[in-house]
Write an enzyme that holds these catalytic residues in place. Structure first.
Site, PDB file in Angstrom:
ATOM      1  N   SER A 108       0.409  -1.238   0.008  1.00  0.00           N
ATOM      2  CA  SER A 108       0.337  -0.004   0.262  1.00  0.00           C
ATOM      3  C   SER A 108       1.102   1.409  -0.529  1.00  0.00           C
ATOM      4  CB  SER A 108      -1.144  -0.001   1.193  1.00  0.00           C
ATOM      5  OG  SER A 108      -2.083  -0.988   1.265  1.00  0.00           O
ATOM      6  N   TYR A 201     -10.340   2.190   5.565  1.00  0.00           N
ATOM      7  CA  TYR A 201      -9.465   1.702   4.353  1.00  0.00           C
ATOM      8  C   TYR A 201     -10.546   1.112   3.364  1.00  0.00           C
ATOM      9  CZ  TYR A 201      -4.843   1.430   3.785  1.00  0.00           C
ATOM     10  OH  TYR A 201      -3.611   0.558   2.355  1.00  0.00           O
ATOM     11  N   SER A 202      -9.788   1.114   2.060  1.00  0.00           N
ATOM     12  CA  SER A 202     -10.939   0.453   1.378  1.00  0.00           C
ATOM     13  C   SER A 202      -9.734   0.676  -0.132  1.00  0.00           C
ATOM     14  CB  SER A 202     -12.550   1.053   0.875  1.00  0.00           C
ATOM     15  OG  SER A 202     -12.421   0.296  -0.377  1.00  0.00           O
ATOM     16  N   GLY A 346       3.025  -0.391   3.776  1.00  0.00           N
ATOM     17  CA  GLY A 346       2.293  -1.792   2.825  1.00  0.00           C
ATOM     18  C   GLY A 346       2.000  -3.087   3.387  1.00  0.00           C
TER      19      GLY A 346
END
Length: 391
Positions: A108, A201-202, A346
């Protein structure tokens, strides 16, 4: 990334999706019997030790106590000097050394790169931050409680859109996924909440952000990331994998997965990362991440107005920890030595990264070669990144 972890992609306390993802979200990290040289006790949770020795101790502890096959770190001081560190082994099968500053899948952290490109387009007058998604992708975003006419670009970048997270609903099939297939997976499920009313969060938000980039520029997202960021600031070891590219191009530690505490480690280094796309597909090194985040904070990638918007945050403690806040693809976390760290973090099967940069030019990123699945392991990785930033 598959299934959102705290700084990457399994919501805490959730077990969703296929067996692989359920195991990644639920299984505890266990020791693999890999010893490190000079391993010392990690610093206590309430203190942060000073000096480069503390960084090495933290990496040693991640391998020895949290069962990571390898740990890598790159630390940049406020004068731009960099030190790299390693612990463990780069390949469990051969016992080979961990390559210094080796490439890893950064999960991420990709979101920050995507957000920067969107905000560059905002600065160029090609995208409106508070314009509806339908302005750029008319009629595409529709579902139960979902309407692209009521969701703004800002809400995508800040995770306040209410869009369901597609990665919660992917099966175990490791294959190529087209971006619109990922979006379609999300849209088969109802909205989590009305746009702008909450934060959650998506990964779906960033698939849409990537699609907007492609629609506005007329070029593939990977090309825009390369042209606008990677080449612009000289990230020599960072790239957005092309469709079908399951390898990691340069020297890298292998990434691993373990289905259960008594199972053997499975080497999952080579995998199709397309299911992460604009939300988590990129490959980089800890040093390149340091260069990226310091360049971003120094204003080398965005005009002052857009950087200020990026740093305008909302509370995100449920996902990123105590005191954390989320801007537009950028997370702020309080440091135990004072001040804030700006970064993202991430998680991707086989790898996990934590770190960030400070306004005075310090930066540090730490990576491990197995996705963390327990709260203690995640906190220890965050503690290692804090120790590096506070040295």
């Amino acid at each position: 990334m598959r299934g959102q972890t705290r700084q990457g992609l399994c919501s805490p306390g959730r077990q969703q999706g296929g067996r692989w993802r359920r195991t990644l979200c639920a299984a505890a990290a266990v020791a693999i019997g890999v010893m490190t040289q000079g391993a010392l006790a990690p610093p206590a949770a309430s203190t942060v030790a000073a000096g480069p020795g503390a960084v090495q101790q933290s990496l040693n502890a991640l391998v020895r106590d949290d069962g990571m096959p390898a740990a890598l770190a790159s630390v940049q001081d406020r004068n731009g000097r960099t030190r790299t560190y390693t612990a463990g082994v780069g390949d469990v099968a051969t016992g080979s050394k961990v390559p210094k500053d080796g490439q890893v899948r950064i999960g991420s952290n990709t979101k920050t790169f995507t957000a920067v490109v969107v905000l560059q387009l905002v600065a160029e007058g090609k995208v409106g931050l508070d314009a509806p998604v339908d302005t750029y992708l008319p009629g595409l975003v529709r579902g139960e409680g979902i309407d692209g006419r009521n969701i703004t670009v800002r809400q995508l970048l800040q995770h306040t859109s209410g869009l369901p997270n597609y990665s919660n609903y992917l099966g175990d099939d490791v294959r190529y996924y087209a971006p619109r297939e990922l979006l379609a997976t999300a849209l088969r499920h109802p909205a989590d909440f009305p746009p702008g009313t909450r934060w959650k969060y998506s990964n779906t938000n960033y698939v849409l952000a990537g699609l907007i980039v492609q629609k506005v520029t007329g070029r593939p997202l990977g090309e825009e990331l390369d042209r606008r960021i990677i080449k612009r600031i000289g990230l020599r070891h960072t790239y957005f994998p092309a469709p079908g590219d399951a390898s990691i191009r340069e020297r890298h530690p292998h990434g691993y997965y373990r289905e259960s505490a008594d199972a053997r480690l499975r080497d999952i280094t080579e995998t199709d990362p397309s299911w992460g796309w604009a939300a988590g597909q990129m490959v980089s090194t800890s040093s390149d991440l340091n260069r990226f985040f310091t360049a971003l904070l120094a204003g080398r990638l965005l005009p002052a107005a857009q950087l200020a918007q990026m740093r305008s945050t909302v509370p995100a403690e449920a996902t990123f920890g105590s005191g954390s806040r989320y801007g537009l693809g950028l997370v702020s976390r309080p440091l135990p030595c004072g001040g804030l760290s700006w970064g993202h973090g991430g998680s991707f099967p086989g790898y996990e990264t934590r770190g960030g940069a400070t306004d005075d030019g310090r930066a540090a990123h730490v990576a491990v070669t197995m996705q963390l699945t327990d709260e203690a392991g995640r906190k220890n990785l965050e503690r290692a990144a804090d120790a590096a930033l506070c040295r």
